[in-house]
Design an enzyme around this catalytic site. Structure first.
Site, PDB file in Angstrom:
ATOM      1  N   GLU A 133       0.843  -1.209   0.000  1.00  0.00           N
ATOM      2  CA  GLU A 133       0.000   0.000   0.000  1.00  0.00           C
ATOM      3  C   GLU A 133       0.877   1.257   0.000  1.00  0.00           C
ATOM      4  O   GLU A 133       0.797   2.099   0.901  1.00  0.00           O
ATOM      5  CB  GLU A 133      -0.998  -0.030   1.175  1.00  0.00           C
ATOM      6  CG  GLU A 133      -1.945  -1.217   1.051  1.00  0.00           C
ATOM      7  CD  GLU A 133      -3.147  -1.207   1.991  1.00  0.00           C
ATOM      8  OE1 GLU A 133      -3.198  -0.387   2.921  1.00  0.00           O
ATOM      9  OE2 GLU A 133      -4.052  -2.037   1.774  1.00  0.00           O
TER      10      GLU A 133
ATOM     11  N   GLU B  82      -4.760  -8.656  -0.950  1.00  0.00           N
ATOM     12  CA  GLU B  82      -5.568  -8.502   0.278  1.00  0.00           C
ATOM     13  C   GLU B  82      -7.025  -8.381  -0.137  1.00  0.00           C
ATOM     14  O   GLU B  82      -7.378  -7.516  -0.949  1.00  0.00           O
ATOM     15  CB  GLU B  82      -5.142  -7.254   1.073  1.00  0.00           C
ATOM     16  CG  GLU B  82      -3.834  -7.441   1.800  1.00  0.00           C
ATOM     17  CD  GLU B  82      -3.443  -6.256   2.694  1.00  0.00           C
ATOM     18  OE1 GLU B  82      -4.347  -5.595   3.239  1.00  0.00           O
ATOM     19  OE2 GLU B  82      -2.234  -6.007   2.811  1.00  0.00           O
TER      20      GLU B  82
END
Ligand code: AHR
Length: 513
Positions: A194, A317
């Site tokens: 991220e 994810e």
């Protein structure tokens, strides 16, 4: 339009009426393999995922363990056929310095786990412990490198420490001194997590440059080490992120692009994991089924730069995210797991299967005691969640040839909103068996589904179903087997047609021979 034409053809031929659900298998169009890595998992130094969930320490006399890793969990994960496990994060990965977690435990420094409750991390579970555990479970490792607060040197040293043959680098001497002579197999390397958020709050353009810097020093110019490098991908529908990665990073410098998407009702009001209304269920499914649009559109962006689909989309994810269980640490993300989660798992796995030409990996968040976990533990007790059972039922698709299919479905209606009720995928395995997985997300209606098997000469059909009386049902430490798969008898096979009666909010996997 295509679906409509197929429906119309079958309607005219008298095979169906429009009130039915219809699935058409197209085995003649099969060409893509369902990567087993779509059935991957994710473990992070977060809450009780590692400590208490996977690892209880070598000196633990109360909970049976092998080198500190829980034996009950190892056995459950072996049965699940976990193909790949991502570690050590998540957000934690960009704060993690691998050298803190190797060598004699008494000498390992502690750190504060700043993302997840500022708890003390004593580094007793580090690289050797993780990679040995992967070997024990029979899974491949996906190491998530620290790009946010690390250095290119640190990452390249990690590559050498873990994967280089003995004496080929000073790092391997260190590995040997730490008790491991031969290298491990590390199948996958993540370069940051991220990067647009907890991994450094970078712009896409900035991260693409940083990525190239790290990727350059991990291996040589021709990637002789054959490292499988995964770039930190977009959050949800940030298609520009994917565009910039594809445009700015030479194709030869990466193998996959990540994508993260959670099924969250509202980040400020996520709702209870167990005490939810049908409205909340419907909204969760809306968010969850958005995955279909996400993988379609991110793949379309990738197609512009990589029409041959040599690079994969790794949904590293995904899963449901609710409020934590009452009375638990809000930073530990511990939540129960109901039939709603079984619906999320079944539908998303069908989506990934159907997009297996581009989606080659997915990692459910997270494996034990965090978010949509397949396993929950409480001291020496362990339970398997409905999500575990879906993943186990679906593992027949791992490495099989995907059979394209079209679905014409009734709508699951709530108020004036609608969602497709039936979600499906199919594959043929190396033994010639066809598997069809079907999900009915409707909260109250049984769905009759007619499946055109397109001339396939099947003689037998058998299967299993996961269902329960209430959507809110779950397995608890008091009643661990409330929801388990059972034999399914609601399918019947005629000449070139299969009919299936699917109860509300249930998941079915059929085997045809
Ligand atoms: O899975 C929990 C967190 O969600 C991960 O650490 C992070 O990558 C994501 O935002």
């Amino acid at each position: 339009m295509k679906k409509l034409l197929i429906a119309l053809a079958f309607f005219i031929s008298g095979k169906i009426t429009f009130s039915q659900n219809y699935v058409v298998l197209q085995p003649a169009k099969s060409k893509d393999t369902i990567s087993k890595y779509i059935y991957g998992h994710f473990s992070e130094h977060l809450g009780r995922c590692i400590y208490g969930g996977l690892y209880v320490g070598e000196n633990n006399k109360k909970i049976p363990n092998k080198d500190g890793v829980r034996i009950d969990v190892i056995n459950a994960l072996k049965k699940l056929k976990v193909p790949v496990l991502r570690w050590p994060g998540g957000c934690f990965a960009d704060t993690y310095h691998w050298r803190d977690g190797v060598g004699p435990k008494a000498k390992r420094p502690s750190m504060l786990n700043v993302w997840w409750g500022n708890v003390k991390e004593d580094n007793s579970f580090g690289t050797n412990e993780f990679l040995n555990m992967c070997e024990e479970i029979g899974t491949e490792a996906y190491l998530s490198g620290n790009v946010g607060s690390g250095t290119p040197q640190e990452l390249t040293d990690w590559v050498k420490y873990t994967t280089y043959p003995n004496s080929s680098s000073p790092m391997t001497d260190e590995r040997k001194a730490n008790g491991r002579k031969t290298p491990w197999k590390v199948g996958f390397w993540g370069l940051g997590n991220e990067a647009w958020g907890c991994g450094g709050n970078m712009t896409a353009e900035w991260y693409a440059n940083v990525y190239k810097q790290y990727a350059t020093f991990m291996t040589d110019w021709s990637n002789t080490d054959k490292l499988y490098r995964i770039a930190s991908g977009a959050s949800g529908d940030d298609y520009n992120w994917t565009e910039v990665m594809m445009k700015n990073i030479p194709l030869k410098m990466f193998d996959a692009l990540g994508l993260h998407h959670y099924s969250v009702i509202d980040w400020d009001k996520k709702g209870s994991a167990t005490g939810f209304s049908e409205k909340e269920y419907f909204t969760t499914m809306q968010r969850s089924l958005f995955m279909e649009e996400l993988v379609t559109k991110h793949s379309a962006v990738m197609d512009k730069y990589d029409p041959g689909k040599t690079k994969s989309l790794a949904v590293d994810e995904w899963g449901g995210w609710y409020e934590v269980e009452p009375g638990t640490n809000s930073a530990f993300l511990f939540q129960q797991n109901t039939m709603r989660d079984a619906m999320i798992a079944g539908c998303n796995l069908n989506i990934f299967n159907n997009h297996c030409d581009r989606v080659k990996m997915a990692n459910l968040a997270q494996i034990v005691n965090v978010l949509q976990a397949v396993i929950l533990t409480d001291e020496e007790k362990m339970i398997l969640t409905p999500t575990y059972h879906v993943m186990e039922m679906y593992n027949v698709h791992q490495g099989a040839t995907m059979i394209p299919l079209s679905v014409i479905s009734n709508q699951y209606e709530f108020g004036n909103q609608k969602l497709q009720a039936i979600w499906a995928s199919a594959s043929k395995d190396s033994l010639g068996r066809t598997h069809l997985s079907l999900v009915n997300i409707d909260a109250s209606k049984t769905q009759d589904v007619t499946i055109d098997i397109n001339g396939s000469a099947f003689k037998t059909v058998k299967g299993r179903i996961l269902k329960s009386d209430k959507l809110q049902d779950y397995n608890s430490f008091q009643n661990p087997n409330k929801i388990v798969p059972t034999a399914f008898t609601g399918a019947s096979l005629a000449k070139d047609q299969l009919t299936v009666k699917i109860p509300p909010f249930s998941v079915i996997v059929l085997e045809l021979e």
